[in-house]
Design a protein around this motif. Structure first.
Motif, PDB file in Angstrom:
ATOM      1  N   LYS A   9       3.943  -4.823  -8.731  1.00  0.00           N
ATOM      2  CA  LYS A   9       3.110  -4.105  -7.680  1.00  0.00           C
ATOM      3  C   LYS A   9       3.169  -2.928  -7.128  1.00  0.00           C
ATOM      4  O   LYS A   9       4.537  -2.831  -7.474  1.00  0.00           O
ATOM      5  CB  LYS A   9       3.652  -4.766  -6.063  1.00  0.00           C
ATOM      6  N   GLY A  69       3.147   4.387   7.133  1.00  0.00           N
ATOM      7  CA  GLY A  69       2.717   3.265   6.000  1.00  0.00           C
ATOM      8  C   GLY A  69       4.732   3.141   5.209  1.00  0.00           C
ATOM      9  O   GLY A  69       4.788   2.714   4.150  1.00  0.00           O
ATOM     10  N   THR A 111      -0.374   4.897  -2.495  1.00  0.00           N
ATOM     11  CA  THR A 111      -0.989   5.117  -1.362  1.00  0.00           C
ATOM     12  C   THR A 111      -1.103   5.586  -0.079  1.00  0.00           C
ATOM     13  O   THR A 111      -1.606   7.155   0.620  1.00  0.00           O
ATOM     14  CB  THR A 111      -2.781   4.441  -1.681  1.00  0.00           C
ATOM     15  N   GLU A 112       0.358   5.391   0.732  1.00  0.00           N
ATOM     16  CA  GLU A 112      -0.537   5.622   2.308  1.00  0.00           C
ATOM     17  C   GLU A 112       0.832   6.204   2.531  1.00  0.00           C
ATOM     18  O   GLU A 112       1.320   6.513   3.715  1.00  0.00           O
ATOM     19  CB  GLU A 112      -0.275   4.338   3.376  1.00  0.00           C
ATOM     20  N   GLY A 119       3.210  -0.425  -5.278  1.00  0.00           N
ATOM     21  CA  GLY A 119       3.523   0.232  -3.824  1.00  0.00           C
ATOM     22  C   GLY A 119       5.049  -0.506  -3.592  1.00  0.00           C
ATOM     23  O   GLY A 119       6.271   0.231  -3.360  1.00  0.00           O
ATOM     24  N   HIS A 125       0.934  -1.452   0.222  1.00  0.00           N
ATOM     25  CA  HIS A 125      -0.101   0.154   0.544  1.00  0.00           C
ATOM     26  C   HIS A 125       1.306   1.222   0.207  1.00  0.00           C
ATOM     27  O   HIS A 125       0.612   2.489   0.172  1.00  0.00           O
ATOM     28  CB  HIS A 125      -0.950  -0.195   1.647  1.00  0.00           C
ATOM     29  N   TYR A 126       2.392   0.940  -0.135  1.00  0.00           N
ATOM     30  CA  TYR A 126       2.806   2.448  -0.282  1.00  0.00           C
ATOM     31  C   TYR A 126       2.703   3.491  -1.157  1.00  0.00           C
ATOM     32  O   TYR A 126       2.496   4.625  -0.407  1.00  0.00           O
ATOM     33  CB  TYR A 126       4.609   1.805  -0.589  1.00  0.00           C
TER      34      TYR A 126
END
Length: 470
Positions: free
Chosen positions: A270, A236, A227-228, A272, A224-225
């Protein structure tokens, strides 16, 4: 003994080319130089020096398992290092010294002086590259110059890394027991107070801790990196930067961990993971820039024209900024996090730097120095690069007309005010709307200051100043 491995900002035994090559050469002695006066001149933070010493103790244990004694050279500054290292070589019949490269101007001058002194004694010097994925100077434009813009630089790096990823340097085999013993590692050094011991659990020492942290990140939060990473209330990010800065983990180890979680894909797969790899390349970019431009070590702006900015002298505003009392909740939260943790979320680093250099129009170098004096992950190249980006004075800098509004940013990255409530607790009872920009009455009730500047007026002033540079 035949060789010395001189440890600097590479406090690890795994993936360490200098150590591996020294031990391949012959029986090896490890050395670390403690230079408190030099560290103070470089504004190294107490929390960072404590982190170094704790990791040095962990390194000593790892070296003991390899039968490599660790010797400590005490030298207030680096003037005496060439002579003291030469004396150590003579005392132990050392004929070769191996070290990993460092790119600051003082570090390079120290190494040049050391090479000259060792040559007088017939001792060879070999420099390795254990702190970067690609050797500074090896990624250049078609004209043979260092890149000054990140995007084409990163593209070139990815092409190189696709065809020739950094090899893993194996852990050396245990050597025969040495005839000399290790020196004691001090728990503190003159001129540096011990930080709060709570930071020891927050930033545990040693390679195992560093590897566990990056692997845990790769197995969970990295997904989730993208987006977070800009949400400061969420855990994050990897928080691996102190370990990279001290060399407790190598960038190669970080890259390989990310690739393993992404089925070997460097720039696809991915999002992230590919986003995090880009952040590793930003770190490389600033290292390569510093290697190509020694003036950056002396805090010169990358864009010469910005040397003419009429920076304001405003000690009261600067003090309010350092104390987390600017009256902008998101800014004050970031500055208070820095003082308590020795670390600040990266998005907040941009916001607080832009407020200081643009809205307050205070010289970015004052902020750069303040960060170095307080950060556990203070890295000369990354810190300088980040500040010059925010101040619009550096390579690939944010355009001067882009000035982040802290209140707008606060609502975007901390919509429920969770980060603000944690670090500015006097505002914790305000609702999700008001906490980003409290009213005058709410500020009085909470004992929280009025904003020290008008954002609209100071934005206009900054634009006029930069536009006048031509």
């Amino acid at each position: 003994m035949n060789a010395i491995c001189w440890f600097r900002t590479d406090l690890r035994v795994h993936d360490n080319p200098a150590l591996a090559e020294a031990m391949a050469y012959g029986p090896t002695l490890a050395v670390f130089v403690i230079s408190p006066v030099q560290w103070q001149a470089h504004r190294e933070a107490p929390v960072k020096v404590d982190f170094w010493l704790r990791n040095l103790a962990a390194l000593q244990q790892a070296l003991d398992a390899l039968n490599v004694p660790l010797k400590i050279i005490h030298s207030d500054d680096w003037q005496d290092v060439p002579e003291k290292l030469a004396a150590l070589c003579k005392a132990h019949a050392v004929t070769a010294v191996h070290a990993n490269a460092e790119w600051g101007i003082n570090e390079r001058r120290r190494d040049i002086a050391t090479v000259e002194r060792l040559d007088d004694e017939g001792v060879s010097w070999t420099v390795h590259h254990g702190s970067s994925l690609l050797i500074p100077g090896s990624v250049v434009t078609g004209k043979g110059e260092a890149y000054k813009v990140f995007t084409p630089y990163a593209r070139a790096c990815r092409e190189r890394l696709q065809s020739a990823p950094p090899r893993t340097v194996p852990l050396p085999h245990k050597q025969a027991k040495a005839p000399t013993s290790s020196d004691a590692i001090p728990k503190s050094v003159p001129g540096y107070h011990a930080p709060d011991r709570a930071l020891h659990s927050m930033w545990p020492a040693g390679e195992d801790a560093a590897l566990a942290r990056v692997e845990a990140f790769a197995n969970d939060a990295i997904a989730h990196y993208k987006t977070e990473r800009d949400v400061p209330a969420v855990d994050g990010t990897s928080r691996i930067s102190p370990y990279l800065a001290a060399g407790v983990i190598s960038p190669g180890q970080c890259l390989r961990t990310a690739l393993a979680a992404n089925h070997g894909e460097l720039d696809s797969g991915k999002q992230g993971i590919t986003t995090w790899i880009t952040e590793l390349l930003w770190r490389e970019f600033y290292q390569h820039l510093m290697a190509a431009n020694p003036s950056l070590s002396m805090h010169a702006p990358m864009k010469p024209a910005t040397g003419g900015i009429p920076w304001r002298d405003d000690p009261d505003a600067f003090d309010a900024w350092t104390a987390g009392r600017t009256g902008f909740p998101i800014i004050d939260a970031g500055m208070r996090q820095l003082m308590e943790m020795g670390w600040m979320h990266n998005r907040l680093r941009m916001l607080v730097a832009m407020l200081l250099s643009k809205n307050l129009l205070i010289d970015w170098r004052k902020g750069e120095a303040w960060f170095m004096a307080n950060l556990i992950d203070g890295d000369l190249a990354s810190n300088n690069g980040g500040w010059q980006w925010s101040a619009s004075t550096g390579a690939d800098a944010v355009p001067y007309f882009r000035i982040f509004n802290p209140e707008t940013q606060s609502r975007n990255i901390d919509p429920q005010g969770r980060y603000i409530r944690k670090w500015v607790p006097e505002l914790a009872d305000l609702n999700d709307r008001d906490i980003h920009a409290p009213s005058a009455q709410q500020r009085r009730d909470a004992g929280y200051p009025e904003a020290i500047v008008d954002l609209k007026a100071t934005r206009k002033r900054a634009l006029e100043v930069f536009k006048a540079l031509g």
